[in-house]
Design a protein around this motif. Structure first.
Motif, mmCIF file in Angstrom:
data_model
loop_
_atom_site.group_PDB
_atom_site.id
_atom_site.type_symbol
_atom_site.label_atom_id
_atom_site.label_comp_id
_atom_site.label_asym_id
_atom_site.label_seq_id
_atom_site.Cartn_x
_atom_site.Cartn_y
_atom_site.Cartn_z
ATOM 1 N N ALA A 24 -18.077 6.247 0.704
ATOM 2 C CA ALA A 24 -18.493 5.348 -0.380
ATOM 3 C C ALA A 24 -17.481 5.366 -1.523
ATOM 4 O O ALA A 24 -17.156 4.320 -2.097
ATOM 5 N N ALA A 25 -16.947 6.565 -1.829
ATOM 6 C CA ALA A 25 -15.953 6.664 -2.897
ATOM 7 C C ALA A 25 -14.675 5.929 -2.527
ATOM 8 O O ALA A 25 -14.070 5.243 -3.365
ATOM 9 N N ALA A 26 -14.269 6.030 -1.252
ATOM 10 C CA ALA A 26 -13.069 5.330 -0.804
ATOM 11 C C ALA A 26 -13.269 3.823 -0.867
ATOM 12 O O ALA A 26 -12.373 3.073 -1.269
ATOM 13 N N ALA A 27 -14.478 3.369 -0.485
ATOM 14 C CA ALA A 27 -14.770 1.931 -0.528
ATOM 15 C C ALA A 27 -14.762 1.413 -1.968
ATOM 16 O O ALA A 27 -14.239 0.330 -2.257
ATOM 17 N N GLU A 28 -15.333 2.216 -2.889
ATOM 18 C CA GLU A 28 -15.348 1.814 -4.292
ATOM 19 C C GLU A 28 -13.931 1.757 -4.852
ATOM 20 O O GLU A 28 -13.559 0.809 -5.559
ATOM 21 N N SER A 29 -13.116 2.767 -4.503
ATOM 22 C CA SER A 29 -11.734 2.795 -4.966
ATOM 23 C C SER A 29 -10.962 1.585 -4.453
ATOM 24 O O SER A 29 -10.219 0.944 -5.201
ATOM 25 N N THR A 30 -11.171 1.252 -3.184
ATOM 26 C CA THR A 30 -10.469 0.114 -2.602
ATOM 27 C C THR A 30 -10.863 -1.186 -3.293
ATOM 28 O O THR A 30 -10.009 -2.033 -3.599
ATOM 29 N N MET A 83 -5.396 -5.574 -8.749
ATOM 30 C CA MET A 83 -4.239 -6.377 -8.365
ATOM 31 C C MET A 83 -4.502 -7.867 -8.600
ATOM 32 O O MET A 83 -3.576 -8.632 -8.899
ATOM 33 N N HIS A 84 -5.779 -8.286 -8.506
ATOM 34 C CA HIS A 84 -6.128 -9.669 -8.825
ATOM 35 C C HIS A 84 -5.911 -9.937 -10.318
ATOM 36 O O HIS A 84 -5.443 -11.008 -10.718
ATOM 37 N N ILE A 85 -6.232 -8.924 -11.149
ATOM 38 C CA ILE A 85 -6.065 -9.073 -12.595
ATOM 39 C C ILE A 85 -4.588 -9.049 -12.984
ATOM 40 O O ILE A 85 -4.115 -9.876 -13.760
ATOM 41 N N LEU A 86 -3.840 -8.090 -12.420
ATOM 42 C CA LEU A 86 -2.468 -7.863 -12.861
ATOM 43 C C LEU A 86 -1.444 -8.737 -12.145
ATOM 44 O O LEU A 86 -0.447 -9.150 -12.740
ATOM 45 N N GLY A 87 -1.686 -8.988 -10.868
ATOM 46 C CA GLY A 87 -0.737 -9.783 -10.101
ATOM 47 C C GLY A 87 0.647 -9.162 -10.113
ATOM 48 O O GLY A 87 0.818 -7.942 -9.984
ATOM 49 N N ASP A 88 1.660 -9.991 -10.326
ATOM 50 C CA ASP A 88 3.050 -9.522 -10.301
ATOM 51 C C ASP A 88 3.428 -8.700 -11.527
ATOM 52 O O ASP A 88 4.522 -8.124 -11.576
ATOM 53 N N THR A 89 2.537 -8.636 -12.523
ATOM 54 C CA THR A 89 2.863 -7.857 -13.732
ATOM 55 C C THR A 89 2.666 -6.362 -13.532
ATOM 56 O O THR A 89 3.081 -5.574 -14.372
ATOM 57 N N ALA A 90 2.045 -5.965 -12.437
ATOM 58 C CA ALA A 90 1.835 -4.531 -12.183
ATOM 59 C C ALA A 90 3.178 -3.851 -11.931
ATOM 60 O O ALA A 90 4.035 -4.399 -11.248
ATOM 61 N N LEU A 103 3.120 1.316 -9.055
ATOM 62 C CA LEU A 103 1.672 1.173 -8.931
ATOM 63 C C LEU A 103 1.320 0.142 -7.867
ATOM 64 O O LEU A 103 0.298 0.268 -7.180
ATOM 65 N N LYS A 104 2.169 -0.871 -7.700
ATOM 66 C CA LYS A 104 1.966 -1.833 -6.603
ATOM 67 C C LYS A 104 2.024 -1.125 -5.249
ATOM 68 O O LYS A 104 1.254 -1.435 -4.333
ATOM 69 N N GLU A 105 2.962 -0.179 -5.134
ATOM 70 C CA GLU A 105 3.130 0.521 -3.858
ATOM 71 C C GLU A 105 1.885 1.308 -3.485
ATOM 72 O O GLU A 105 1.426 1.269 -2.341
ATOM 73 N N VAL A 106 1.327 2.035 -4.448
ATOM 74 C CA VAL A 106 0.139 2.822 -4.131
ATOM 75 C C VAL A 106 -1.066 1.909 -3.903
ATOM 76 O O VAL A 106 -1.937 2.209 -3.088
ATOM 77 N N ALA A 107 -1.109 0.763 -4.595
ATOM 78 C CA ALA A 107 -2.187 -0.202 -4.369
ATOM 79 C C ALA A 107 -2.110 -0.757 -2.950
ATOM 80 O O ALA A 107 -3.135 -0.903 -2.265
ATOM 81 N N ALA A 108 -0.900 -1.073 -2.506
ATOM 82 C CA ALA A 108 -0.732 -1.596 -1.148
ATOM 83 C C ALA A 108 -1.173 -0.568 -0.115
ATOM 84 O O ALA A 108 -1.810 -0.920 0.896
ATOM 85 N N LEU A 109 -0.862 0.723 -0.358
ATOM 86 C CA LEU A 109 -1.308 1.779 0.557
ATOM 87 C C LEU A 109 -2.830 1.856 0.615
ATOM 88 O O LEU A 109 -3.423 1.949 1.691
#
Length: 328
Positions: free
Chosen positions: A240-246, A253-260, A264-270
């Protein structure tokens, strides 16, 4: 599971790692000769010996010594009824130049007890190579007992402390200890072992170690009275924690888009590509590998940045993703 099995797995994998830079290969050789080797004077000539318990590792060292230094080692198989497996003795005669170039003796021919200074201040791939050589030379992995984790035997405290410092440069905590009167370097935490193995060229063993440790913990907890229901509840909470984190990372990433920021983009993609993996497992898949704490810290910074951006824009933040209140 026999304690030698994970040792063979990691040495099999590390002994097949391709190393492009000659300096990194030399760092690996220097570490192997320092930890598994010794100096002798035979017939007024310097002789370098190295004793290893893994044939592919010994063959790798023979090839590297010949290719890098022009020496031609002899390799002997040593069989002993008291040992569970054969050992292999590499011997180089007329080895004064080899000993000097690999840091076993100084320019005056005096023995040196620590690791060569050029490795201590070396590049990252040289540091990784030194640790790879250390494990190939005298490393062992154990799932149980007081030696649980990764242990590397050292001929003395100077080399042991040097490897502790080199591990720190890789983001891994290691400690010098004594085991039966001999100096050792130990890496105990699961995250530290998996991170180190992944960085030095053993990603498959890193993943298998993580999985085996997980299954071993479950088996030992069940065998000592821990309730399987308790374990199931823990598993459900982790999922459940992993699902919430995802979900929060996806919203970030929807909020930040290319400004991230890129890191941080790399860890988000992982996280988005592997929603079911633990933070430790995510770190093992990063390039270069990261520790669990590094992954957690970057995800936390990503979410904080996205939440601040959302507040300024007057839109739902990342927490809204877990409550189903995002606009369609």
């Amino acid at each position: 599971m026999p304690s030698t099995q994970p040792v063979n797995l990691v040495k099999d994998e590390l002994s097949s790692v391709a190393v492009a830079r000659a300096h990194a290969r030399k760092a690996e050789v220097a570490a192997m000769l320092r930890l598994a080797g010794g100096l002798a004077i035979i017939g007024n000539k310097v002789v370098v010996d190295a004793e290893l318990d893994h044939l592919p590792s010994a063959q790798r060292l023979v090839s590297a010594v010949h290719t890098l230094y022009g020496s031609i080692p002899a390799l002997h198989t040593m069989r002993n009824s008291t040992r569970s497996s054969d050992h292999y003795l590499l011997r180089v005669t007329h080895a004064e130049n080899l000993a000097r170039q690999t840091g076993l003796i100084d320019h005056r021919g005096r023995p040196i007890s620590g690791m060569p200074p050029w490795i201590i201040r070396g590049t990252r791939d040289e540091v990784e190579a030194a640790w790879r050589g250390a494990i190939l030379a005298t490393g062992r992995l154990s799932l149980t007992g007081h030696r649980q984790g990764l242990t590397v035997s050292s001929p003395g405290p100077e080399a042991a402390l040097a490897l502790v410092g080199l591990a720190r440069r890789l983001g891994v905590t290691a400690q010098r200890r004594e085991d039966r009167g001999r100096d050792c370097i130990v890496v105990r935490g699961d995250d530290a072992v998996t991170t180190l193995l992944a960085q030095i060229g053993a990603p498959q063993t890193s993943t298998q170690w993580s999985n085996r440790r997980h299954h071993h913990r479950l088996a030992s907890q069940t065998g000592t009275g821990r309730s399987p229901t308790f374990e199931s509840a823990n598993t459900r909470r982790a999922a459940a924690a992993a699902a919430e984190s995802t979900a929060r990372v996806q919203r970030a990433m929807h909020i930040l888009g290319d400004t991230a920021p890129e890191h941080l983009k790399e860890v988000a993609a992982l996280r988005l590509a592997n929603p079911g993996l633990t933070l430790t497992e995510l770190g093992g898949r990063a390039q270069p590998p990261m520790t669990k704490d590094t992954v957690a810290g970057r995800i936390r910074r990503l979410l904080n940045l996205a939440d601040r951006t959302a507040a300024r824009a007057g839109i739902p933040d990342t927490g809204a993703s877990t409550f189903g209140i995002l606009p369609g």
